[in-house]
Design a protein around this motif. Structure first.
Motif, PDB file in Angstrom:
ATOM      1  N   TRP A 182      -6.047   2.879  -1.815  1.00 51.64           N
ATOM      2  CA  TRP A 182      -4.770   2.345  -1.397  1.00 51.64           C
ATOM      3  C   TRP A 182      -3.885   3.328  -1.403  1.00 51.64           C
ATOM      4  O   TRP A 182      -3.395   3.832  -2.365  1.00 51.64           O
ATOM      5  CB  TRP A 182      -5.013   1.346  -1.733  1.00 51.64           C
ATOM      6  CG  TRP A 182      -6.136   0.144  -1.005  1.00 51.64           C
ATOM      7  CD1 TRP A 182      -6.985   0.469  -0.531  1.00 51.64           C
ATOM      8  CD2 TRP A 182      -6.300  -0.588  -2.401  1.00 51.64           C
ATOM      9  NE1 TRP A 182      -7.776  -0.790  -0.816  1.00 51.64           N
ATOM     10  CE2 TRP A 182      -7.979  -1.557  -1.405  1.00 51.64           C
ATOM     11  CE3 TRP A 182      -5.645  -1.474  -2.886  1.00 51.64           C
ATOM     12  CZ2 TRP A 182      -8.008  -2.224  -1.914  1.00 51.64           C
ATOM     13  CZ3 TRP A 182      -6.848  -2.516  -3.672  1.00 51.64           C
ATOM     14  CH2 TRP A 182      -8.003  -3.590  -3.003  1.00 51.64           C
ATOM     15  N   GLN A 183      -2.357   2.640  -0.604  1.00 54.08           N
ATOM     16  CA  GLN A 183      -0.802   3.028  -0.504  1.00 54.08           C
ATOM     17  C   GLN A 183      -0.114   2.330  -0.464  1.00 54.08           C
ATOM     18  O   GLN A 183       0.989   2.285  -0.183  1.00 54.08           O
ATOM     19  CB  GLN A 183      -0.793   4.193   1.087  1.00 54.08           C
ATOM     20  CG  GLN A 183      -2.119   5.332   1.452  1.00 54.08           C
ATOM     21  CD  GLN A 183      -1.283   6.972   0.005  1.00 54.08           C
ATOM     22  OE1 GLN A 183      -1.176   6.478  -0.180  1.00 54.08           O
ATOM     23  NE2 GLN A 183      -3.214   6.632  -0.158  1.00 54.08           N
ATOM     24  N   ASP A 184      -0.668   1.504  -1.874  1.00 50.76           N
ATOM     25  CA  ASP A 184       0.196   0.330  -1.727  1.00 50.76           C
ATOM     26  C   ASP A 184       1.682   0.550  -2.468  1.00 50.76           C
ATOM     27  O   ASP A 184       2.587  -0.102  -2.076  1.00 50.76           O
ATOM     28  CB  ASP A 184      -0.606  -0.965  -2.570  1.00 50.76           C
ATOM     29  CG  ASP A 184      -1.638  -1.943  -2.038  1.00 50.76           C
ATOM     30  OD1 ASP A 184      -1.827  -1.211  -0.956  1.00 50.76           O
ATOM     31  OD2 ASP A 184      -1.783  -2.245  -2.763  1.00 50.76           O
ATOM     32  N   TRP A 185       1.516   1.258  -3.349  1.00 50.61           N
ATOM     33  CA  TRP A 185       3.072   1.525  -3.839  1.00 50.61           C
ATOM     34  C   TRP A 185       4.402   2.088  -3.180  1.00 50.61           C
ATOM     35  O   TRP A 185       4.901   1.928  -2.788  1.00 50.61           O
ATOM     36  CB  TRP A 185       3.296   3.129  -5.055  1.00 50.61           C
ATOM     37  CG  TRP A 185       2.258   2.117  -6.412  1.00 50.61           C
ATOM     38  CD1 TRP A 185       1.467   2.323  -7.315  1.00 50.61           C
ATOM     39  CD2 TRP A 185       3.002   1.917  -7.729  1.00 50.61           C
ATOM     40  NE1 TRP A 185       1.318   2.010  -8.387  1.00 50.61           N
ATOM     41  CE2 TRP A 185       2.215   1.150  -8.362  1.00 50.61           C
ATOM     42  CE3 TRP A 185       4.750   1.136  -7.335  1.00 50.61           C
ATOM     43  CZ2 TRP A 185       2.808   0.801  -9.695  1.00 50.61           C
ATOM     44  CZ3 TRP A 185       4.859   0.442  -8.170  1.00 50.61           C
ATOM     45  CH2 TRP A 185       4.101   0.196  -9.649  1.00 50.61           C
ATOM     46  N   ARG A 186       3.392   3.066  -2.186  1.00 50.27           N
ATOM     47  CA  ARG A 186       4.035   3.558  -1.089  1.00 50.27           C
ATOM     48  C   ARG A 186       4.660   2.586  -0.099  1.00 50.27           C
ATOM     49  O   ARG A 186       5.672   2.486   0.508  1.00 50.27           O
ATOM     50  CB  ARG A 186       3.582   5.071  -0.021  1.00 50.27           C
ATOM     51  CG  ARG A 186       4.596   4.907   1.362  1.00 50.27           C
ATOM     52  CD  ARG A 186       3.793   6.407   2.375  1.00 50.27           C
ATOM     53  NE  ARG A 186       2.748   5.732   2.523  1.00 50.27           N
ATOM     54  CZ  ARG A 186       2.303   4.726   3.711  1.00 50.27           C
ATOM     55  NH1 ARG A 186       3.615   3.972   4.328  1.00 50.27           N
ATOM     56  NH2 ARG A 186       1.401   4.171   3.746  1.00 50.27           N
ATOM     57  N   VAL A 187       3.764   1.880   0.395  1.00 47.16           N
ATOM     58  CA  VAL A 187       4.349   0.749   1.429  1.00 47.16           C
ATOM     59  C   VAL A 187       5.224  -0.468   0.895  1.00 47.16           C
ATOM     60  O   VAL A 187       5.761  -0.984   1.639  1.00 47.16           O
ATOM     61  CB  VAL A 187       2.403  -0.390   1.971  1.00 47.16           C
ATOM     62  CG1 VAL A 187       2.891  -1.661   2.123  1.00 47.16           C
ATOM     63  CG2 VAL A 187       1.961   0.114   2.135  1.00 47.16           C
ATOM     64  N   TRP A 188       4.658  -0.892  -0.991  1.00 48.68           N
ATOM     65  CA  TRP A 188       5.811  -1.492  -1.510  1.00 48.68           C
ATOM     66  C   TRP A 188       7.410  -0.784  -1.553  1.00 48.68           C
ATOM     67  O   TRP A 188       8.383  -1.921  -1.573  1.00 48.68           O
ATOM     68  CB  TRP A 188       5.196  -2.166  -2.402  1.00 48.68           C
ATOM     69  CG  TRP A 188       6.184  -2.374  -3.381  1.00 48.68           C
ATOM     70  CD1 TRP A 188       6.123  -4.249  -3.670  1.00 48.68           C
ATOM     71  CD2 TRP A 188       6.871  -2.480  -4.536  1.00 48.68           C
ATOM     72  NE1 TRP A 188       7.311  -4.577  -4.267  1.00 48.68           N
ATOM     73  CE2 TRP A 188       7.705  -3.585  -5.409  1.00 48.68           C
ATOM     74  CE3 TRP A 188       7.494  -1.006  -5.191  1.00 48.68           C
ATOM     75  CZ2 TRP A 188       8.846  -3.355  -5.973  1.00 48.68           C
ATOM     76  CZ3 TRP A 188       8.603  -1.111  -6.387  1.00 48.68           C
ATOM     77  CH2 TRP A 188       8.795  -2.634  -6.548  1.00 48.68           C
ATOM     78  N   ALA A 189       7.241   0.056  -1.960  1.00 47.29           N
ATOM     79  CA  ALA A 189       9.028   1.120  -1.771  1.00 47.29           C
ATOM     80  C   ALA A 189       9.480   0.878  -0.228  1.00 47.29           C
ATOM     81  O   ALA A 189      10.467   1.184  -0.866  1.00 47.29           O
ATOM     82  CB  ALA A 189       8.515   2.413  -2.628  1.00 47.29           C
ATOM     83  N   ASP A 190       8.700   1.565   0.575  1.00 47.17           N
ATOM     84  CA  ASP A 190       9.258   1.086   1.397  1.00 47.17           C
ATOM     85  C   ASP A 190       9.563   0.087   2.165  1.00 47.17           C
ATOM     86  O   ASP A 190      11.300  -0.242   2.609  1.00 47.17           O
ATOM     87  CB  ASP A 190       8.555   2.094   2.719  1.00 47.17           C
ATOM     88  CG  ASP A 190       7.872   3.104   2.686  1.00 47.17           C
ATOM     89  OD1 ASP A 190       9.065   3.863   2.123  1.00 47.17           O
ATOM     90  OD2 ASP A 190       7.398   3.688   3.630  1.00 47.17           O
TER      91      ASP A 190
END
Length: 317
Positions: free
Chosen positions: A219-227
């Motif tokens: 999952w790319q959840d950190w990137r999604v949240w940061a964006d």
């Protein structure tokens, strides 16, 4: 008398010939059906456009799929796939015959599902991802089974949604984009979570640079949240990565770092206080927990009952 003797001799010879003809083996030529496994391999590879994806669906190795298709091509002396450096492509012959095999296996799959439905009318097979199976569905199974005591519910975990036409499952439960043709069990939201002791050192999102940030390796959840929260810098997790989200949750519970939490999967730990959200900055993942079935399953009372119960239980969560 000579004529009678000649007649008897002719009769004896004729009977001998008839007897000889009667014991001769008769083996008329016929077209032998190819291996069903070979046909399945061809159909899956033709439909999916990949030997590897066909192997995943059939739960065999890509080498096994390759071997079955080679055997089928050898049987008929014709090439069905063009092998290329970056995959395979159907030959004109393969393109011509593939639709017939796809339709045939669709019909076979339907017949098998009908057999299973009538043989075990109260059994429902749910397939979901490992994370949803462990952290979303498992805590709800007692309530689900209590509401549907007459239904036998089984759960299988797979990384990706299967083709229901080719598998023995009745109901898919996966993260997916909202779709009006499917059952939406709730939009997913992201928020950083951690053990209470660790949260004391986190006053604002910029403080995440000072601690370990736990991630799921897929999952790319950190990137999604940061964006979504418009952080000044791209958020790159600096902590351990896990292939099983349930293990990542356990690491966060043990105080190993900050986890990017999917609220639906960690809500019970937030409710208990075992995990806390140091920042009030949730962000939408853009996916929901979706349930879907084959159109024909809408006539299956047990499957419909499970789908309705899931929707009701999810609404209370």
């Amino acid at each position: 008398m000579a004529a009678a003797l000649a007649a008897n001799q002719f009769s004896t010879i004729q009977g001998s010939e008839n007897l000889s003809l009667g014991i001769m083996p008769v083996s008329p030529p016929f077209s032998r059906m190819p291996s069903l496994n070979a046909l399945r391999a061809f159909e899956a590879a033709a439909r999916l456009g990949s030997f590897r994806q066909a192997a995943d669906e059939l739960m065999v190795t890509p080498g096994a799929v390759t071997a079955q298709i080679k055997a089928l091509e050898a049987d008929y002396g014709a090439t069905l796939f063009e092998r290329r450096a970056h995959g395979v492509r159907l030959t004109p012959l393969g393109q011509r015959v593939a639709p017939g095999f796809i339709a045939a296996f669709d019909a076979l799959g339907h017949a098998v599902r009908e057999l299973r439905r009538h043989a075990a009318p109260r059994r429902v097979h749910v397939v979901t991802s490992p994370a949803l199976a462990q952290l979303w569905l498992a805590p709800r199974l007692p309530a689900l089974r209590a509401a549907l005591a007459q239904v036998d519910i089984s759960v299988t975990a797979l990384e990706d949604p299967p083709d229901l036409k080719r598998t023995p499952f009745d109901l898919c439960l996966f993260y997916a984009a909202p779709d009006p043709g499917r059952i939406d069990l709730g939009a997913e939201n992201l928020l950083p979570v951690c053990a209470p002791d660790l949260a004391e050192s986190l006053a604002e999102p910029a403080d995440l640079a000072k601690v370990l940030c736990i991630a799921d390796v897929v999952w790319q959840d950190w990137r999604v949240w940061a964006d979504a929260v418009a952080l000044d810098e791209r958020m790159v997790p600096t902590g351990p990565g896990f292939s099983l989200y349930a293990v990542a949750v356990q690491a966060a519970l043990a105080g190993a770092g900050v986890l990017m939490g999917r609220r639906s999967l960690i809500q019970r730990h937030l409710d208990s206080g075992a995990l806390v959200a140091p920042f009030d900055r949730p962000a939408p993942l853009g996916l929901s927990i979706m349930a879907w079935m084959l159109p024909e399953s809408r006539n299956n009372r047990a499957v419909i009952a499970v789908a309705k119960a899931l929707r009701k239980i999810a609404a209370k969560s």
